[in-house]
Structure formats: C-alpha cells, structure tokens
Motif scaffolding. Structure first.
Motif, PDB file in Angstrom:
ATOM      1  N   VAL A   1       0.839  -1.198   0.000  1.00 36.56           N
ATOM      2  CA  VAL A   1       0.000   0.000   0.000  1.00 36.56           C
ATOM      3  C   VAL A   1       0.875   1.250   0.000  1.00 36.56           C
ATOM      4  CG1 VAL A   1      -1.674   1.342   1.315  1.00 36.56           C
ATOM      5  CG2 VAL A   1      -1.951  -1.132   1.117  1.00 36.56           C
ATOM      6  N   GLY A   2       1.930   1.248   0.838  1.00 38.93           N
ATOM      7  CA  GLY A   2       2.845   2.378   0.872  1.00 38.93           C
ATOM      8  C   GLY A   2       3.530   2.599  -0.455  1.00 38.93           C
ATOM      9  N   GLU A   3       3.930   1.490  -1.100  1.00 41.81           N
ATOM     10  CA  GLU A   3       4.563   1.593  -2.418  1.00 41.81           C
ATOM     11  C   GLU A   3       3.599   2.224  -3.420  1.00 41.81           C
ATOM     12  OE1 GLU A   3       7.570   0.736  -3.443  1.00 41.81           O
ATOM     13  OE2 GLU A   3       8.421  -0.545  -1.863  1.00 41.81           O
ATOM     14  N   TYR A   4       2.340   1.809  -3.340  1.00 40.05           N
ATOM     15  CA  TYR A   4       1.338   2.351  -4.259  1.00 40.05           C
ATOM     16  C   TYR A   4       1.147   3.846  -4.028  1.00 40.05           C
ATOM     17  CZ  TYR A   4      -3.300   3.478  -6.060  1.00 40.05           C
ATOM     18  OH  TYR A   4      -4.343   4.097  -6.696  1.00 40.05           O
ATOM     19  N   GLN A   5       1.055   4.241  -2.770  1.00 38.73           N
ATOM     20  CA  GLN A   5       0.881   5.653  -2.467  1.00 38.73           C
ATOM     21  C   GLN A   5       2.060   6.477  -2.987  1.00 38.73           C
ATOM     22  OE1 GLN A   5       0.392   5.402   1.775  1.00 38.73           O
ATOM     23  NE2 GLN A   5      -1.835   5.471   1.647  1.00 38.73           N
ATOM     24  N   ARG A   6       3.252   5.952  -2.804  1.00 36.83           N
ATOM     25  CA  ARG A   6       4.443   6.658  -3.292  1.00 36.83           C
ATOM     26  C   ARG A   6       4.395   6.818  -4.807  1.00 36.83           C
ATOM     27  NH1 ARG A   6       8.905   4.306  -5.431  1.00 36.83           N
ATOM     28  NH2 ARG A   6      10.738   5.635  -5.680  1.00 36.83           N
ATOM     29  N   GLU A   7       4.013   5.762  -5.504  1.00 40.41           N
ATOM     30  CA  GLU A   7       3.952   5.836  -6.961  1.00 40.41           C
ATOM     31  C   GLU A   7       2.925   6.862  -7.418  1.00 40.41           C
ATOM     32  OE1 GLU A   7       5.976   4.493  -9.087  1.00 40.41           O
ATOM     33  OE2 GLU A   7       7.083   3.624  -7.402  1.00 40.41           O
TER      34      GLU A   7
ATOM     35  N   TRP B   1      -5.096  10.946  -5.025  1.00 40.42           N
ATOM     36  CA  TRP B   1      -6.359  10.520  -4.435  1.00 40.42           C
ATOM     37  C   TRP B   1      -6.540  10.962  -2.986  1.00 40.42           C
ATOM     38  CZ3 TRP B   1      -6.045   7.560  -0.117  1.00 40.42           C
ATOM     39  CH2 TRP B   1      -4.866   6.842   0.097  1.00 40.42           C
ATOM     40  N   HIS B   2      -5.446  10.996  -2.235  1.00 39.59           N
ATOM     41  CA  HIS B   2      -5.584  11.331  -0.819  1.00 39.59           C
ATOM     42  C   HIS B   2      -6.036  12.775  -0.614  1.00 39.59           C
ATOM     43  CE1 HIS B   2      -3.755  11.428   3.464  1.00 39.59           C
ATOM     44  NE2 HIS B   2      -4.950  10.901   3.492  1.00 39.59           N
TER      45      HIS B   2
ATOM     46  N   PRO C   1      -0.440  19.900   3.887  1.00 41.38           N
ATOM     47  CA  PRO C   1      -0.415  19.102   2.657  1.00 41.38           C
ATOM     48  C   PRO C   1       0.984  18.580   2.334  1.00 41.38           C
ATOM     49  CG  PRO C   1      -1.693  21.105   2.332  1.00 41.38           C
ATOM     50  CD  PRO C   1      -1.020  21.251   3.670  1.00 41.38           C
ATOM     51  N   GLY C   2       2.022  19.355   2.691  1.00 46.82           N
ATOM     52  CA  GLY C   2       3.382  18.911   2.424  1.00 46.82           C
ATOM     53  C   GLY C   2       3.733  17.651   3.182  1.00 46.82           C
ATOM     54  N   VAL C   3       3.367  17.599   4.443  1.00 47.70           N
ATOM     55  CA  VAL C   3       3.605  16.406   5.247  1.00 47.70           C
ATOM     56  C   VAL C   3       2.851  15.226   4.655  1.00 47.70           C
ATOM     57  CG1 VAL C   3       3.145  15.330   7.490  1.00 47.70           C
ATOM     58  CG2 VAL C   3       4.141  17.627   7.371  1.00 47.70           C
ATOM     59  N   CYS C   4       1.628  15.462   4.249  1.00 48.81           N
ATOM     60  CA  CYS C   4       0.802  14.408   3.653  1.00 48.81           C
ATOM     61  C   CYS C   4       1.471  13.813   2.419  1.00 48.81           C
ATOM     62  CB  CYS C   4      -0.570  14.985   3.301  1.00 48.81           C
ATOM     63  SG  CYS C   4      -1.714  13.802   2.583  1.00 48.81           S
ATOM     64  N   VAL C   5       2.029  14.674   1.572  1.00 48.05           N
ATOM     65  CA  VAL C   5       2.664  14.218   0.333  1.00 48.05           C
ATOM     66  C   VAL C   5       3.954  13.455   0.615  1.00 48.05           C
ATOM     67  CG1 VAL C   5       3.909  15.071  -1.694  1.00 48.05           C
ATOM     68  CG2 VAL C   5       1.635  15.958  -1.168  1.00 48.05           C
ATOM     69  N   LEU C   6       4.714  13.894   1.610  1.00 47.52           N
ATOM     70  CA  LEU C   6       6.024  13.303   1.870  1.00 47.52           C
ATOM     71  C   LEU C   6       5.961  11.993   2.644  1.00 47.52           C
ATOM     72  CD1 LEU C   6       8.108  16.481   2.778  1.00 47.52           C
ATOM     73  CD2 LEU C   6       8.222  15.140   0.681  1.00 47.52           C
ATOM     74  N   LEU C   7       4.894  11.777   3.400  1.00 47.35           N
ATOM     75  CA  LEU C   7       4.822  10.582   4.240  1.00 47.35           C
ATOM     76  C   LEU C   7       5.051   9.277   3.466  1.00 47.35           C
ATOM     77  CD1 LEU C   7       1.997  11.254   6.856  1.00 47.35           C
ATOM     78  CD2 LEU C   7       4.415  10.890   7.281  1.00 47.35           C
TER      79      LEU C   7
END
Length: 397
Positions: free
Chosen positions: A72-78, A112-113, A123-129
């Motif tokens: 799931v984390g890999e997908y979010q990163r992509e 999507w998030h 939003p920056g923290v959200c994107v970088l997580l």
C-alpha cells in the motif's frame, strides 16, 4: 469508517484482499476492541459478500501481513510521483517531490488522498509521508501498530515519527535519510541492518562485520560499502609518498591497494577474518600486509607507528557510545610527523540517525585532534542529500 476510507478493489494487497487503509493516524485513537469489530466489517465487505456473516472474523485488519501494508505504501508513493511528473511535465523523483514541497507547491499535486479527510498538519507532510515510509521500510523499519501508521521502529530499536520527519523535510532541514538513492530492487543496506541488529541484540557491536563478509562470499548478503574501487575522496587527496601507511577497517582492500600503488608500505586490517581473506584472494601477490585486528583492542606495537593513517567510514559503523574510544585508538596510530586522514558521512549535532551507520557530527570530527594530534584542513562536503567529511590531522614532529 466509511467516511474516511476509499475501498479500491483494483489494488490487491493480500490473497485476493484489496483495500486502501484510512489516512495515517485516523485509526490511532480507535480502541483495540473497536478495531477488531471494524476488521469484521472489512472481512464481510471484501471477503464475505456471500459467505461470511458479520458474527465471524475471517481476519483482523491487524493480521494483514507486513508485506501487504508495505505494498500500500509503495502504491501511495507511486501515485505521488505520478502527480509530480504530471505537474513537472517529466519523470519525477523523490527529490523532485521534496523540492516541490519545500517550495510550497504541495497543494498543486493532484492525488487521491487530497480528496479525503486528512489528519496531517500540512499538505506537504501528507505528500512526503509515503516517500519516507517506503524508504524506511526498505531499511528494515516496521510500523509498531497497524492502524497508527505514524511511528516506525527500526531493526536496532530506534523510533522514527513519520510526521515529524516529513515536517523537517518540508522546512528544508536535513532529514538524515537518502531519498535519492535507488528505490527499486534489493536494498543494499538491508543485510547490514539485519545483521547489525542481531549482533547488537546479543551485546556484540562488531560481530556482524564477520557475518556480513562471510555471507557476501556465498552471495547471501550485500556489503553496502563495497564499490570495488578506492574511495574517490581518498584518490583526490592522496599523492605519491613513502613511509608506513595503515588502513583502518580495510574491508576488501581497494583503499589499501591504492596507497600501496602510491609508494607506501601499507598495512591494512579488519576485524572480519572473512574480509581479510577475501581481500587477499582479490589481490594475490599484493605488497599490502593484510591482517585481522580489532580497532577497539589494537596491537600495542602500532602506537605512533605510521606516517599515514587512513580511516574511511569505520568509526561510523560502530554504535555511538563506542565512537570516542575508536577515535582515540585511531589517533594513537599516527607517529610524530605523521598524518591522519578521516573520511566519513556527516550529520549535524543532534541530527537524525537511521543506523547503521551512525554518521559523525562536527564535534566527533573535532575529537580526532586528541593525544597530541593537531587539526589540519577539515572539509564539510555537501552534495544534494549527502553530507561528508574529509579531514586531515597531523602530529608535530
């Protein structure tokens, strides 16, 4: 739960199971019993459909394997990288995303998030997580709690708050982990992290070096610092010379062979018997004298015995409580009129550490000027995410 969850059956994360977990942190305050009941709802929605009743529990959310959550984390990163690529008009990297966030452009990234209720401070923290989550997982870190995906525990027991780490990066501060490194395939640091954790857990701070080199000989492990070439910061600095040279933690011998080629009578030691054997096999007939020795208990005859001592990233491979002892031992090798060269990864005082290694701080570099050694040229080298030291010290004749 339905209000904060996006079910995505196109993204399988288990044996036919597919879901997008709630945004990081939303579930952190949910009591365990309620989390279990929610797991039953998930089971009914995703697996039951025609077979399981709500009174049954085919699985709990917390029972999903680590690999499932990692995907799931890999997908979010992509997805974040795809959004950055669309914004930039070219293929994007992790560092591109960091630069966009630092420039205050996180809101311009469409993913999507962004459409969901977000528990993150910016939003920056959200994107970088997702970027930090994937990078740390590949170094052996795991989430302590399935739902509270804000804190990771490392193989050596250290804890990392993802939100704090991402916020530091958003402010443009050093964040202590290489996001710009290779993010596909096998992580070169994984074996070192695994073996170091096992060794340190048994109170042995150096035993993992032997296991790492021994397993590398059979192809079961990767030595992350083995580039099969002398360190470029050494080759830039060193010139033809004479006298006795000592290479600390010589590994597979590339730095020692370089010094021997410059005219030095070179001794190279490592605590790992396998490393010494492999170096001798790589360079048959070499003039370098390779031997097994422990930096923390070196041969007494090496005191003040060498014209040039080269220490490249050995101290940083030891836990921080041992740095002072190792630094003092290295300084003792330099004879009157001799020189010590130190090359190491660097960090700021009190900066984050995702060990091993434990990069050296300015005060630790300064600590090499001990026992009569005097500080010479100290270079603070910055290249993108990388922070290195190259420092020379001299003992007056």
């Amino acid at each position: 739960m339905a209000e904060v969850t996006d079910w995505d059956t196109a993204q399988p994360i288990g044996d036919g199971v597919a879901l997008m977990p709630v945004p990081s942190g939303v579930m952190s305050t949910v009591p365990p019993k309620l989390a279990t009941r929610l797991g039953k709802v998930v089971s009914h929605k995703l697996i039951g459909r025609g077979g399981f009743a709500l009174g049954m529990r085919p699985f709990r959310m917390a029972d999903l394997p680590v690999e499932a959550w990692a995907r799931v984390g890999e997908y979010q990163r992509e997805v974040v990288l795809e959004a950055a690529a669309k914004l930039l008009g070219r293929e994007a990297t992790n560092l591109d995303v960091v630069e966009l966030v630092v420039a205050g452009r996180a809101n311009e990234l469409e993913w999507w998030h962004k459409e969901q209720p977000c528990p993150h401070p910016t939003p920056g923290v959200c994107v970088l997580l997702p970027l930090f989550d994937v990078a740390l997982r590949r170094k052996g870190y795991v989430h302590e709690h399935t739902f509270a995906q804000r804190e990771l525990v490392g193989p050596l027991g250290d804890r990392v708050g993802l939100v704090e780490l991402a916020a530091k990066a958003e402010r443009g501060e050093p964040y202590g982990i290489l996001l710009g490194g290779l993010m596909t395939g096998r992580d070169a640091d994984a074996d070192a992290n695994r073996l170091a954790a096992e060794s340190l857990a048994h109170g042995d701070p150096t035993g993992w070096f032997e296991r790492l080199y021994a397993e590398s000989a059979s192809g079961d492990a990767i030595v992350p610092w083995d580039s099969r070439s002398p360190h470029f910061l050494l080759t830039e600095w060193a010139h033809p010379g004479h006298g006795r040279a000592l290479v600390v933690g010589a590994g597979l011998g590339d730095d020692a062979e370089h010094l021997a080629g410059l005219g030095y009578e070179t001794v190279a030691f490592d605590v790992s018997e396998s490393a010494v054997r492999l170096a001798q096999e790589r360079f048959p007939g070499s003039e370098v004298r390779y031997q097994v020795a422990d930096l923390l208990a070196p041969p007494p005859e090496w005191r003040h015995a060498f014209d040039l001592v080269v220490e490249i990233m050995t101290v940083q491979a030891l836990p921080e409580p041992l740095h002072g002892r190792a630094i003092a031992a290295i300084a003792e090798f330099v004879r009157p009129g001799g020189t010590l060269l130190v090359i190491a990864s660097g960090r700021e005082e009190g900066g984050p550490v995702f060990a091993p290694p434990w990069p050296l701080t300015p005060s630790e570099i300064g600590a090499f000027a001990t026992g009569g050694l005097e500080s010479g040229k100290v270079e603070d080298l910055r290249d993108g995410e990388r922070h290195r030291w190259r420092a020379a010290f001299h003992r007056p004749a």
